[in-house]
Write a protein that holds these residues in place. Structure first.
Motif, PDB file in Angstrom:
ATOM      1  N   ARG A 110       7.035 -14.938  27.958  1.00 10.10           N
ATOM      2  CA  ARG A 110       5.606 -15.242  28.072  1.00 10.10           C
ATOM      3  C   ARG A 110       5.334 -16.697  27.737  1.00 10.10           C
ATOM      4  O   ARG A 110       4.372 -17.287  28.225  1.00 10.10           O
ATOM      5  N   VAL A 111       6.189 -17.271  26.898  1.00  6.66           N
ATOM      6  CA  VAL A 111       6.037 -18.684  26.523  1.00  6.66           C
ATOM      7  C   VAL A 111       6.654 -19.585  27.581  1.00  6.66           C
ATOM      8  O   VAL A 111       6.081 -20.608  27.965  1.00  6.66           O
ATOM      9  N   SER A 112       7.837 -19.193  28.076  1.00  8.54           N
ATOM     10  CA  SER A 112       8.529 -20.008  29.081  1.00  8.54           C
ATOM     11  C   SER A 112       9.491 -19.122  29.857  1.00  8.54           C
ATOM     12  O   SER A 112      10.184 -18.284  29.273  1.00  8.54           O
ATOM     13  N   LYS A 113       9.514 -19.310  31.168  1.00  3.84           N
ATOM     14  CA  LYS A 113      10.405 -18.523  32.018  1.00  3.84           C
ATOM     15  C   LYS A 113      11.820 -19.087  31.910  1.00  3.84           C
ATOM     16  O   LYS A 113      12.187 -20.039  32.598  1.00  3.84           O
ATOM     17  N   VAL A 114      12.606 -18.535  31.018  1.00  6.74           N
ATOM     18  CA  VAL A 114      13.962 -19.012  30.783  1.00  6.74           C
ATOM     19  C   VAL A 114      14.950 -17.877  31.009  1.00  6.74           C
ATOM     20  O   VAL A 114      14.588 -16.698  30.979  1.00  6.74           O
ATOM     21  N   ARG A 115      16.204 -18.242  31.210  1.00  5.51           N
ATOM     22  CA  ARG A 115      17.269 -17.253  31.382  1.00  5.51           C
ATOM     23  C   ARG A 115      17.862 -16.939  30.006  1.00  5.51           C
ATOM     24  O   ARG A 115      18.589 -17.751  29.439  1.00  5.51           O
ATOM     25  N   LEU A 116      17.538 -15.775  29.485  1.00  4.96           N
ATOM     26  CA  LEU A 116      17.992 -15.393  28.154  1.00  4.96           C
ATOM     27  C   LEU A 116      19.345 -14.699  28.208  1.00  4.96           C
ATOM     28  O   LEU A 116      19.651 -13.954  29.134  1.00  4.96           O
ATOM     29  N   GLU A 117      20.146 -14.951  27.194  1.00  4.59           N
ATOM     30  CA  GLU A 117      21.407 -14.244  27.026  1.00  4.59           C
ATOM     31  C   GLU A 117      21.300 -13.353  25.786  1.00  4.59           C
ATOM     32  O   GLU A 117      20.413 -13.534  24.945  1.00  4.59           O
ATOM     33  N   SER A 118      22.217 -12.413  25.680  1.00  8.48           N
ATOM     34  CA  SER A 118      22.157 -11.449  24.584  1.00  8.48           C
ATOM     35  C   SER A 118      22.208 -12.132  23.223  1.00  8.48           C
ATOM     36  O   SER A 118      21.589 -11.670  22.262  1.00  8.48           O
ATOM     37  N   GLY A 119      22.954 -13.235  23.132  1.00  2.36           N
ATOM     38  CA  GLY A 119      23.056 -13.956  21.863  1.00  2.36           C
ATOM     39  C   GLY A 119      21.729 -14.519  21.402  1.00  2.36           C
ATOM     40  O   GLY A 119      21.441 -14.538  20.186  1.00  2.36           O
ATOM     41  N   HIS A 120      20.895 -14.989  22.349  1.00  4.50           N
ATOM     42  CA  HIS A 120      19.581 -15.519  21.991  1.00  4.50           C
ATOM     43  C   HIS A 120      18.713 -14.407  21.386  1.00  4.50           C
ATOM     44  O   HIS A 120      18.056 -14.600  20.360  1.00  4.50           O
ATOM     45  N   ILE A 121      18.718 -13.265  22.050  1.00  8.32           N
ATOM     46  CA  ILE A 121      17.889 -12.146  21.589  1.00  8.32           C
ATOM     47  C   ILE A 121      18.381 -11.623  20.243  1.00  8.32           C
ATOM     48  O   ILE A 121      17.590 -11.309  19.350  1.00  8.32           O
TER      49      ILE A 121
END
Length: 457
Positions: free
Chosen positions: A276-287
């Motif tokens: 919702r803040v920024s359309k980024v490609r997240l990986e499991s480590g970030h979450i």
């Protein structure tokens, strides 16, 4: 398996109808590279759209990567569109130079260029149709599997994403070739698809043939799996949407609510809040990093795309570094309740001597929400910090800049722009969380005392 042209066309039309891809009378921007997949899509849509008043615009991109071969592809596409009375738009781009400039991989940069071009051709309510097939989706599943993807990544390529539709998503590449053979469609072959330079090609050329030996209907098995996973993901995503709404508070999300969520819901809540803040490609480590912070109840981390996540007090704050952390604000100070820009309410309560005695003893006046009421009589506004602000905290005998004060208190930078400040005649007399100044503090001789509290709305 029955892969007759009629059966193939029925599959394409069934996908279009099932996912409501192409409303009657819409405009469709079709990515047309000249390959078998895209030519099948364009040819089918010409026939499908004629009775449904669908306007078709072909979009071709010359990425500047394959020299004469790319020029030949462009000429082929232009000739085919002219012969079939299809409107064509062409973009020339130096993807290699753009990738270097933006520090992106060639595949990622090429994809970004393509979709930006497609979107530029869209009118209101238009659709973008790409020729991704079931085979492409199966490759995506395997590629995501190697990266440790969860349910969302193992769903493959979605049939519909925003205004992007994939009518060929339930037919295989072999069926595409059968379609082209039946209708006598000539097409071009991108030579880069035949090398193992790219990860996807390694899967296409080296892995999937082995899996087909185990199960000739491998791609159909993938479709069955992705359909079930999509149902699961849709359900969990709905739970996450509801949980995020329930956790929302001014400027962030309540940690007490987030901590109570099952792991499968929490990870989706985190992903949803970040995107919702920024359309980024997240990986499991970030979450996982943010989830650990939530359970710890404190901490700060900057993750992909410069997004800063901070857990402090009972709130998880998420903000992009591109946002103005300290955007100036100032609101009129009301005698009782003042609503701040982040939705909180600053409440001033005048205390009697008896009420004051119930709160503290006069030899212990370190409560940071008490202030000499007379000092705020002429205060007309409450604001956030400004460059050059200084403050003399009560009882400390020093004057410090707010920056130094906040640093010493280890206040997260993400939170500093929303700290409420009271100023009187150019002098800061009270700061949220730090209390009154030396001039405005309560002493034994103070006659009128006020209590300042900031509450969640």
């Amino acid at each position: 398996m029955n892969d007759s042209p009629l059966n193939i066309e029925n599959k394409i039309e069934r996908a279009i109808v099932s996912y409501d891809m192409l409303p009657q009378g819409c405009t469709v921007v079709v990515g047309l590279s000249g390959g078998a997949d895209s030519l099948t899509l364009a040819h089918f849509l010409l026939r499908y759209g004629s009775s449904r008043h669908i306007r078709i615009i072909a979009a071709h991109i010359n990425h500047g990567l394959r020299g004469d071969e790319a020029e030949e592809d462009e000429r082929f596409v232009a000739k085919w569109c002219a012969e079939n009375n299809m409107e064509l738009k062409v973009l020339h781009a130096d993807v290699r130079a753009l990738a270097a400039e933006k520090s992106e991989g060639l595949e990622e940069c090429g994809r970004n260029v393509r979709y930006a071009f497609f979107r530029s051709l869209c009118t209101e309510n238009a659709r973008i149709a790409t020729a991704h097939t079931l085979s492409d989706s199966a490759e995506t599943v395997l590629l995501n599997l190697t990266k440790g993807a969860g349910t969302r990544g193992l769903r493959g390529i979605p049939p519909v994403r925003e205004n992007i539709v994939r009518p060929l998503i339930e037919i295989t590449r072999a069926e595409v070739e059968n379609y082209c053979a039946y209708y006598g469609l000539r097409y071009v072959t991108d030579s880069t698809n035949l090398t193992q330079e790219y990860q996807r090609n390694k899967i296409r050329l080296g892995v999937i043939p082995v899996l087909r030996e185990i199960n000739p209907a491998f791609e159909s098995a993938v479709l069955s799996m992705t359909s079930r996973l999509s149902e699961d993901e849709d359900y969990l995503s709905t739970l996450a949407q509801d949980a995020l709404t329930n956790a929302a508070c001014p400027n962030g999300y309540r940690l007490s609510v987030l901590k109570s969520l099952p792991g499968a819901v929490l990870t989706r809540v985190i992903a949803l809040a970040i995107t919702r803040v920024s359309k980024v490609r997240l990986e499991s480590g970030h979450i996982a990093a943010v989830a650990n912070m939530i359970h710890a109840g404190a901490g700060s981390a900057t993750i992909v795309g410069g997004i800063q996540c901070t857990a402090q007090g009972n709130t998880l704050f998420i903000r992009s570094k591109k946002q103005e952390a300290d955007k100036s604000w100032s609101v009129p100070l009301n005698p009782c309740d003042t609503r701040l820009p982040d939705g909180r309410i600053l409440v001033i309560t005048k205390l009697t001597k008896k009420e004051l005695e119930n709160r503290c003893k006069f030899n212990n006046l370190l409560f940071n929400n008490l202030i000499n009421y007379d000092t705020i009589f002429n205060t007309t506004s409450v604001r956030n910090r400004r460059d050059g602000d200084f403050f003399q905290p009560a009882g400390r005998g020093v004057t410090k800049s707010l920056k130094k004060l906040f640093n010493e208190a280890r206040l997260e930078p993400l939170l500093r722009g929303n700290v409420a400040v009271l100023e009187n005649s150019g002098e800061i007399i009270w700061i949220e969380g730090f209390g009154a100044s030396q001039e405005a503090c309560v002493t034994k001789d103070t006659h009128n005392v006020a209590e300042i509290n900031i509450k969640e709305s």
